[in-house]
Design an enzyme around this catalytic site. Structure first.
Site, PDB file in Angstrom:
ATOM      1  N   GLN B 467      -8.480  22.289  -6.290  1.00 29.90           N
ATOM      2  CA  GLN B 467      -7.383  22.020  -5.330  1.00 29.90           C
ATOM      3  C   GLN B 467      -7.806  22.287  -3.890  1.00 29.90           C
ATOM      4  O   GLN B 467      -7.048  22.831  -3.095  1.00 29.90           O
ATOM      5  CB  GLN B 467      -6.116  22.824  -5.649  1.00 29.90           C
ATOM      6  N   HIS B 468      -9.038  21.923  -3.561  1.00 26.51           N
ATOM      7  CA  HIS B 468      -9.497  22.019  -2.165  1.00 26.51           C
ATOM      8  C   HIS B 468      -9.668  20.592  -1.656  1.00 26.51           C
ATOM      9  O   HIS B 468     -10.775  20.066  -1.602  1.00 26.51           O
ATOM     10  CB  HIS B 468     -10.820  22.788  -2.078  1.00 26.51           C
ATOM     11  N   ILE B 469      -8.565  19.977  -1.305  1.00 24.27           N
ATOM     12  CA  ILE B 469      -8.543  18.538  -1.034  1.00 24.27           C
ATOM     13  C   ILE B 469      -9.077  18.272   0.372  1.00 24.27           C
ATOM     14  O   ILE B 469      -8.432  18.625   1.363  1.00 24.27           O
ATOM     15  CB  ILE B 469      -7.107  18.000  -1.171  1.00 24.27           C
TER      16      ILE B 469
END
Lengths: 471, 543
Positions: B467-469
């Protein structure tokens, strides 16, 4: 039980503020400063710490004893004064005699009277030797700060000081503490500190209608704004009779006695500024003395406040039940789980090392009076070096605090203690309003004025009628 | 339709980045409005839902999506908000509510290592950033002081000033790992936004080990605190305002943001400067949704780069049983890692990675595994105790290179408000896969040093997402290959700025929040100077 709620600590600051603001104006003879030895100054520093002078006279983050702390009181906001040795803005021009008269007699260098917010009725117990040490410290151990804090403005009639002469005649015992030869040195030391410098009675002794401490109810507990300064007499149930001396020492030194209680609110400040710096022998002396103070019991106290409760929870009532959208409808168990259980644990047992206190066997939940519980939930507990229980004033509604408070009392504490929504509202506002005091005082002044007019009228009639007779 | 409100600055998104940028503007004296698609939610509600959830390891379970502003949900079943075009599903999680996704994170607040800014020049892969480490250093510091960050000195990211505080006490399990891996590996304390003492009025971590889904005492910084600070500074925050379009004038300047309230009534907000800070998926989605006759591919998209270069940090992992009791679960969830593979000449060949030790309590996972195996009774208790005490997990955090084919587009499906859903196009390329392969030897070596048995490697070909977009609003000097310039101003629109992790040109090997925040702070200082708003304070980290 006390007749009125009153924030004594803030009074103390009030008086200090008034006396010293005025003192700065006064220009008396030049103080001939001999240079006292360093040991005497250090002794004075220690005594000033025991007397907690900085609590009112040092602003957080400000220069020591330079005043400026604005304190909300029931009768108006008070700004503490500068008691550094500044000759222009502090007390640098005070002679030893003037200093002594202010500290022990409530009389400023200009002859004006102090109000008893300055605990001079307690400080009157200070010995001549200790006053000298305090004087040496204030003149030579405190950095002079040439800055005058803003003036305090109190409403009529509290701005009239004349009446304090009569008050002092009634309530001030000007004699320094005299040792009781029938008691131990330790006990006498404890009595001297408790009744004098540490001025414990300023908060813990209830006051009469004229705001004087009731000697007959010494240390029997008193309301303090929204907080309650508990009974610390030797009574087992209502006071600290069931505390061990070590419990009392830990409480004063650490702000926390495990499975007994912890200092919060004004008491946390006393621990931070004063008690944690006090030598253990002196704390022990205070504890020894407290455990001999004549017991005063409130019959609703059926066992010691820290003896209530046991580990338990009520989470079965909320498992599988959706979280209500209306947060005022959250149950006590739900609120406890969301706000408290994280640190105090599911069953209120606290952390294994006691660093996060247990909620049962905790004086905060052991009294019928729930003022301190409500205030702790609202304001949290903040003590040095790093005790920081968050306050929930901005997160919880009055209804939620009441629901949570009642859950805590039922689950972990004295079930006779109740919390009402109205009570929370009042506590949130800083305790019962002091406006009534202003109104009562103004009413009394009005009655006096009317009475004087009446007397003058009667005299005038007599004069007129005797004139007629003479004619 | 009349303008509902107008402000000097309109910020879209109230997450850690949007809120912090808005706060800077308000502190300089500007009028600032934040439009947030989701609702206000309190920490207590999240804690209450978490404590009451039967799915303790589903970190999204305390965050039910708002019907008018959904976010992706995968358990107990997918809500299909994010449409996956493949070939590899990009199963991102994020939170649409006031404060955004950092309500639940591990609070990793890493700086890049200096070479992360120049991987094209140094290693011939990816792209270079339009500025270097030294340019960003003061803004890293400012971000760290805002969030309350601590960390070890030996993580490869030099600093001008010390961390604002000491690290949280090292959990026992991490201490044992560190001791047993020396000298083969240096295990370092993670750089995290977590209090080791009272900081900014918030208490110290007391080791609840529920950083995800929620720190129950705010010892960990999060976007809800940033939003609160913004409002305290005078920002007007409008929740439940789902922005579905940006309008522009004939000169191409953005003129208004249009949003739906939960009843789908449309509102229009005018502003002088617009900042889109709605995360790496929702921000490009909004730009694409704002297509017009003048900008048929959407705003800021003359280069066709909006939504492209999607990056994250895929992870593979090894779970094993150590030969001593370690009892994971005391202290924060993610306290320690190994950074030796974050940089080196090998980056020409394969992805660098950080090796990350979890400290999440094994009780929930082991319980579920044993129940699934049909274990019960005394054997259940015995084996649960064993697993809870012995089980360890180490994962890699792999760099992904920017690839224009990895992208966010608009789906032909619509969300409940009738707005096209975001669609992902993603795969795991050879560079990343080779990094995974290289890391297996570290996994084995670590297990060996810990006396490991019962080695369970994650399934080959399956990469967990972190979830490190990043990358979808990429900044760069060349307008034909990037969306915005080094100040995050859209190449195509004078008064449109982008903020968040989407602007990061590469993703490195560290969690993206601090990079996104530091870059946004740099942008905010530039905007204030450019627009001569009030007094422009120097970044706290400078000089």
């Amino acid at each position: 039980m006390t007749i009125m709620r009153f924030n004594v600590r803030t009074w103390r600051c009030t008086v200090g503020a008034i006396v010293l603001a005025a003192a700065a104006w006064v220009s008396v003879g030049v103080f001939a400063a001999e240079n006292p030895d360093a040991a005497l100054i250090e002794r004075g520093r220690y005594l000033a710490t025991a007397g907690d002078c900085g609590a009112c006279h040092t602003e957080p983050g400000g220069k020591p004893m330079a005043g400026g702390l604005a304190v909300a009181t029931p009768i108006g906001s008070i700004i503490a004064t500068n008691i550094t040795p500044s000759k222009t803005d502090g007390i640098g021009h005070y002679s030893l005699e003037e200093f002594s008269a202010a500290v022990r007699g409530g009389i400023r260098a200009d002859g004006q009277r102090l109000y008893p917010a300055m605990p001079y009725t307690s400080y009157a117990k200070i010995t001549d030797v200790d006053v000298k040490a305090l004087y040496a410290y204030f003149m030579h151990g405190v950095e002079a700060v040439d800055h005058k804090p803003a003036e305090t403005q109190l409403p009529f009639p509290f701005n009239i000081r004349l009446s304090m002469r009569a008050w002092n005649w009634l309530f001030l015992d000007p004699r320094p503490y005299a040792n009781d030869p029938g008691k131990s040195v330790e006990w006498n030391r404890g009595a001297y500190l408790t009744l004098g410098l540490a001025h414990c009675g300023a908060c813990h002794t209830p006051r009469n209608i004229l705001m004087a401490e009731q000697n007959s109810r010494l240390l029997a507990g008193a309301d303090l704004g929204a907080w309650f300064a508990p009974n610390i007499t030797s009574d087992d149930n209502s006071g600290v009779g069931a505390w061990s001396v070590d419990n009392l020492i830990h409480y004063m030194r650490d702000g926390h006695a495990r499975a007994v209680g912890q200092a919060a609110g004004p008491m946390a400040e006393v621990v931070d500024h004063s008690l944690r710096h006090i030598q253990e022998a002196d704390l022990r002396a205070i504890a020894v003395f407290l455990k001999t103070v004549p017991a005063i019991r409130d019959n609703t106290d059926i066992k010691p406040a820290f003896m209530w409760g046991a580990a338990s929870d009520a989470f079965s009532t909320i498992r599988g039940v959706a979280v209500p959208t209306d947060r005022d409808q959250w149950s006590g168990a739900r609120l406890y789980e969301a706000y408290c259980a994280t640190c105090h644990q599911a069953q209120g047992q606290g952390s294994f090392d006691g660093g996060l206190p247990s909620l049962f066997h905790n004086t905060a939940l052991g009294r019928v009076d729930t003022s301190n519980l409500v205030m702790t939930v609202l304001d949290g507990i903040h003590r040095k070096p790093d005790v920081n229980m968050p306050g929930f004033a901005s997160e919880l509604t009055d209804r939620q605090v009441a629901t949570l408070g009642n859950y805590l009392m039922q689950q972990f504490g004295n079930p006779a203690g109740k919390v009402t929504v109205e009570q929370v509202k009042t506590s949130r506002a800083g305790g019962p309003s002091g406006m009534w005091m202003i109104w009562v005082a103004q009413l009394i002044m009005g009655i006096v004025l009317l009475a004087m007019i009446g007397i003058l009228y009667v005299i005038w009639r007599r004069v007129v009628s005797s004139d007629k007779r003479a004619a | 339709m009349p303008d509902l409100v107008a402000a000097d600055f309109v910020v879209i998104g109230s997450g850690i980045v949007g809120s912090t940028v808005a706060r800077k503007f308000a502190q300089a004296g500007a009028s600032v409005l934040i439009l947030e698609a989701g609702p206000r939610v309190t920490r207590a509600e999240i804690v209450a839902r978490f404590r009451n959830s039967p799915r303790r390891s589903d970190w999204m379970s305390p965050y039910p999506p708002a019907p008018w502003a959904p976010h992706p949900i995968y358990q107990p079943e997918s809500n299909n908000y994010l449409v996956h075009a493949g070939p590899y599903p990009y199963e991102a999680e994020y939170i649409r509510q006031v404060g955004g996704t950092t309500w639940h994170w591990a609070a990793h607040a890493w700086r890049n290592v200096p070479n992360d800014f120049r991987i094209k020049s140094l290693y011939g892969v990816g792209v270079d950033w339009p500025f270097g480490y030294d340019d960003l250093e003061p803004y890293y510091q400012e971000a760290e002081e805002l969030m309350g960050v601590s960390g070890a000195p030996n993580t490869g990211s030099p600093r001008e000033k010390p961390f604002p505080m000491e690290p949280v006490a090292e959990p026992y399990a991490m201490r044992r790992i560190r001791e047993r891996l020396v000298p083969a590996y240096e295990v370092v304390t993670n750089t995290t936004a977590r209090n080791s003492r009272t900081y900014d009025g918030r208490p110290a971590c007391c080791g609840n080990n529920s950083c995800q889904p929620i720190c129950p005492i705010d010892a960990q910084y999060h976007g809800g605190l940033a939003a609160q600070a913004a409002e305290t500074a005078g920002v007007k925050l409008v929740p439940n305002a789902n922005v579905y379009r940006l309008d522009h004038d004939e000169r191409g300047r953005v003129s208004a943001a249009l949003y739906y309230d939960p009843d789908k009534v449309s509102h229009r907000v005018a502003g002088k400067v617009f900042v889109v800070a709605a995360n790496g998926i929702e921000s490009p989605r909004l730009l694409l949704l704002s297509a017009s006759d003048k900008f048929p591919r959407g705003l800021a998209n003359s280069s066709d780069m909006v939504g492209r270069n999607l990056m994250d940090h895929p992870s593979t992992s090894l779970t094993f049983d150590a030969d001593e009791d370690l009892w994971l679960g005391r202290g924060p969830q993610s306290p320690s890692s190994i950074g030796i593979m974050r940089d080196g000449p090998f980056r020409a060949e394969h992805a660098p990675y950080r090796l990350d030790f979890t400290n999440i309590s094994r009780v929930d996972g082991a319980t579920n595994a044993l129940i699934a195996q049909g274990v019960y009774g005394d054997e259940f208790a015995r084996r649960l105790r064993y697993s809870a005490a012995r089980e360890l997990n180490v994962k890699n955090v792999l760099e992904v290179l920017p690839d224009p084919d990895h992208r966010i587009t608009l789906s032909d499906q619509s969300d409940p408000m009738g707005i096209p859903k975001p669609e992902t196009h993603y795969s795991i390329d050879d560079y990343t896969r080779k990094g995974h392969e290289r890391s297996q030897q570290d996994f084995r070596r670590i297990a060996e040093l810990m006396g490991g048995s019962n080695l369970r490697f994650s399934k080959e070909g399956v990469y967990a997402n972190n979830q490190h977009i990043c990358g979808t609003l990429s900044m760069g000097s060349d307008p034909s290959t990037s969306v915005c310039d080094q100040w995050a101003r859209a190449h195509d629109h004078e008064n449109l700025y982008l903020a968040g992790t989407g602007v990061l040109p590469t993703c490195g090997t560290c969690n993206s929040t601090e990079n996104g925040l530091a870059v946004a702070l740099r942008t905010a200082h530039h905007i204030l100077a450019e627009h001569k708003v009030g007094r422009v304070p120097a970044p706290s980290g400078s000089g």
